[in-house]
Design a protein around this motif. Sequence first.
Motif: not given
Lengths: 205, 347
Positions: A68-71, A73-82, B136-148, B156-157
């Motif tokens: 859930l944490f990863l979930f 963090v992955m969706m956040l758009d983090i500003d590093f300078s801030e 799955v989650v790491i693949a989806g994020w690291s691909s840097n692409s919309k669908y993945p 994850s959900a």
Amino acid sequence: MIQAFAFYLFASFVVASGAITILARNPVHSVLWLILAFFNGAGLMVLVGAEFIAMLLVIVYVGAVAVLFLFVVMMLDIDFSEMRAGFIKNAPLGVMIALVLLVELVMGVGAWRTGALQLGVANGASATPEGLSNTAAIGALLYTRYLFLFEAAGIILLVAMIGAIVLTHRQRSDTRGQNVGRQIARRPDEATVNVKPAVGQGVTL
Amino acid sequence: MIPFFEARGLSYGAAWGLSTVLEILLIALPVMLAVALVIYADRKIWASMALRRGPNVVGPFGILQSFADGLKVFLQETIIPSAANKGLFLLAPIITFTVALMAWAVIPFNSGAVLADINVGLLYVLAISSLGVYGVVIAGWSSNSKYPFFSAMRASAQMISYEVSIGFILICVVLWAGSFNLNDIVKAQKDHVWIINGFVANPLLFPVWVMFLISGMAETARAPFDLTEAESELVAGYQTEYSSMAFALYWLGEYANVLLMCTLNATLFWGGYLPPLDIPVLYLVPGLVWLIIKICGFFFIFSWVKATVPRYRYDQLMRLGWKIFLPLSLFFVFAISGYLMATGHFA
């Protein structure tokens, strides 16, 4: 020999991945390093003979909390300078919390070393009674001696969960919900009409 | 195997190390071979339900098709998208594949034939299967692409939702068997109802097994719950950017997970390596054969469902997990523990 080797392997991984968690520039990498730290922590638990705790650590922290944490963090758009600016501002508070934790740790270990805490034997051997697996031992303690504390912890968590849901839930009137029961109960003859127009009728040309 | 090597003059430590490595290979290699055959079987069953022939060119009846496919992807170029996070992009398929093989360590293949006979075996399986989502989650994020990325969110959900009800379902089994050790759970199923070996014959545990089967399909992201790679919406989901061996690792890992789910169904509810009926003649057939027959049967059910049931919508998937399976499995935990208390099972 292999126990010592495994201990140093897990322990050095815990320390190293813990350090990289706070040093990593990318927050997603931080979370992944944190997961590695949890995992190696579970390895250490297995080594001291607390396999039940180890498995719970992996199931609860690695398998659910960190996902859930990863979930998030992955969706956040983090500003590093801030974040850097915030680091300087919050540093004294962080150092204070770290110090408190360190003191607590030292006091806890000290109390256990001197024998004030009846946790186990000071040479690190597990406190599980002979002939009883540690799952059974924990269960027996949790549901007899610590039953009320256990229930209280459960109620606190329940209240926290309901609180979080109440705080974040908003009734939206503009969404159209679907009634699955009604969808399934629908039959072809009530949803469709078979009209048989005569040839040349029913069409405007 | 340890006494065998000790008798040949090795020290205990060396014998232990050597026999553990050999036992790991003894499990992992047949599992990989089984995965290759099971992919072929899946395609063949799916084809015959769609009135097609399926793979029929490579080898007799096309049985070597999976190996030909494996060779093909092995010789292909690994393409790494320029915007991808390289390290994680390559790590993700390795995680999926490794985790898919790790859980087999605690599966009893026959009475006592288990690599790690630990007393938290079932918790270990649960822990390892909860790691599967990271691939799955790491693949989806690291691909840097919309669908993945969409696919990773869904995965994850989905996996967390179904893990909750799987946890409660497993508690029902553990309550009845009185142990987390898979070998003990199998032994507890002997003569469970009259002469039938297996918890599934128990009227209280049968609905639990049905929920486990369906949750297992959701947990392994298998049709009709394959929303993570729904090709009509997400190209191929988290696998979109993968090619060659990295893609093959996902493929193998996914089927190894499906096989593991089939094995768990057999082990936890259908008596594992025990014959279906407690008749002495049936014990002449080795336990491994019974287990394989059961696994094949469950795999057929998985294929059958894949071929016939249309894919769930995402809200339906969440509704099934949280609003139906979670309350039902919780109810069965209460019902079963209540029944066991009332009948003095724990005394």
